[in-house]
Design a protein around this motif. Structure first.
Motif, mmCIF file in Angstrom:
data_model
loop_
_atom_site.group_PDB
_atom_site.id
_atom_site.type_symbol
_atom_site.label_atom_id
_atom_site.label_comp_id
_atom_site.label_asym_id
_atom_site.label_seq_id
_atom_site.Cartn_x
_atom_site.Cartn_y
_atom_site.Cartn_z
ATOM 1 N N UNK A 27 54.240 -12.597 -17.234
ATOM 2 C CA UNK A 27 53.836 -13.658 -16.321
ATOM 3 C C UNK A 27 52.322 -13.848 -16.389
ATOM 4 N N UNK A 28 51.847 -15.061 -16.155
ATOM 5 C CA UNK A 28 50.395 -15.279 -16.137
ATOM 6 C C UNK A 28 49.792 -14.900 -14.789
ATOM 7 N N UNK B 218 40.754 -16.408 -22.935
ATOM 8 C CA UNK B 218 41.828 -15.422 -23.001
ATOM 9 C C UNK B 218 43.058 -15.899 -22.233
ATOM 10 N N UNK B 219 44.116 -15.097 -22.342
ATOM 11 C CA UNK B 219 45.406 -15.368 -21.710
ATOM 12 C C UNK B 219 45.739 -14.207 -20.772
ATOM 13 N N UNK B 220 45.196 -14.213 -19.538
ATOM 14 C CA UNK B 220 45.424 -13.100 -18.613
ATOM 15 C C UNK B 220 46.879 -13.063 -18.128
ATOM 16 N N UNK B 221 47.569 -11.967 -18.429
ATOM 17 C CA UNK B 221 48.982 -11.862 -18.077
ATOM 18 C C UNK B 221 49.306 -10.457 -17.587
ATOM 19 N N UNK B 222 50.514 -10.310 -17.064
ATOM 20 C CA UNK B 222 51.051 -8.995 -16.709
ATOM 21 C C UNK B 222 52.545 -9.027 -16.961
ATOM 22 N N UNK B 223 53.134 -7.864 -17.160
ATOM 23 C CA UNK B 223 54.575 -7.791 -17.396
ATOM 24 C C UNK B 223 55.241 -7.005 -16.275
ATOM 25 N N UNK B 224 56.454 -7.379 -15.967
ATOM 26 C CA UNK B 224 57.239 -6.725 -14.924
ATOM 27 C C UNK B 224 58.302 -5.866 -15.592
ATOM 28 N N UNK B 225 58.273 -4.563 -15.318
ATOM 29 C CA UNK B 225 59.229 -3.637 -15.912
ATOM 30 C C UNK B 225 60.599 -3.807 -15.266
ATOM 31 N N UNK B 226 61.616 -3.864 -16.095
ATOM 32 C CA UNK B 226 62.985 -4.016 -15.610
ATOM 33 C C UNK B 226 63.863 -2.944 -16.235
ATOM 34 N N UNK B 227 64.470 -2.114 -15.384
ATOM 35 C CA UNK B 227 65.358 -1.035 -15.832
ATOM 36 C C UNK B 227 64.674 -0.126 -16.843
ATOM 37 N N UNK B 228 63.403 0.163 -16.580
ATOM 38 C CA UNK B 228 62.670 1.068 -17.450
ATOM 39 C C UNK B 228 62.172 0.447 -18.734
#
Length: 227
Positions: A125-126, A109-119
């Motif tokens: 990012x991994x 798998x490709x474990x990632x997360x996203x960073x919310x910007x201005x809603x």
């Protein structure tokens, strides 16, 4: 549904000279379904690279593939060892599965997360550390129709993870070439452990549709061996 595999002929460098990045493997898989191009219909093709050890301890690398339609066997064998390409119906295996069944699993798998910007959803990012990657998998287990079982076969009801019941067996950053001569590195992590099916319908959906991002590039394919 179909489950296919072929042993890649890595001893023949001339044959596999095109397989230098994830996009080349993606193209190989897609060309196994030329009738979909003709019919202007595209279905999901889950695949991954797997290293399997034989009884003599020798390692062999395979391309594994799960698809809605039957792949062209000749196209599947393009980079493979002669007569190693196999295609079989996946439906009997899916029908065999039962609620509460326990199994050994493997997931790339490709474990990632996203960073919310201005809603709004921001950059993805991994996850880098093994703890982060394990927690990523643990947070998706129950939503994917399963929970983890310890090596002593005690169910972990909250799907919490630790290194005693799920192992990271490989981690790397394969290259993907994109348009405009851009290259990116994707985080690829392979997990192994024991699981128990908690929601049969959802679990079957996970087996055929995958888990996580970058499914077109060899991520997300979960396979199991029932006990």
């Amino acid at each position: 549904m179909y489950f296919s595999r072929v042993e890649i002929d890595f001893n023949n460098r001339r044959k596999i000279k095109d397989l230098t990045h994830l996009g080349a493997y993606h193209n190989w898989v897609e060309h196994c379904f030329e009738t979909e191009f003709q019919d202007n219909y595209r279905s999901r093709h889950l695949w991954r690279l797997d290293t399997i050890q034989d009884n003599n301890g020798d390692e062999h690398q395979f391309l594994l593939l799960v698809s809605e339609h039957k792949p062209n066997l000749e196209k599947l064998a393009r980079y493979g060892i002669a007569s190693s390409a196999q295609v079989k119906s996946y439906d009997p295996f899916l029908s065999y599965l039962q609620q509460g069944m326990r199994a050994q699993f493997r997931l790339t798998a490709n474990p990632t997360y996203s960073v919310t910007q201005s809603g709004k959803r921001g950059k993805v990012y991994p996850h880098i550390t093994s703890d982060q990657q394990l927690q990523w998998l643990g947070s998706r287990a129950l939503k994917s129709g399963f929970k983890f079982v310890s090596k002593e076969y005690l169910a972990i009801n909250d799907a919490a993870l630790n290194l005693n019941n799920v192992d990271i067996v490989s981690r790397d950053f394969p290259i993907l070439h994109k348009r405009g001569n851009r290259t990116v590195k994707l985080s690829r992590v392979s997990f192994e452990g024991q699981l128990e099916i908690t929601d049969l319908s959802t679990f079957k959906n996970t087996l055929v549709n995958g888990l996580g991002r970058e499914k077109a590039y060899g991520m997300g394919l979960l396979t199991i061996i029932p006990e």
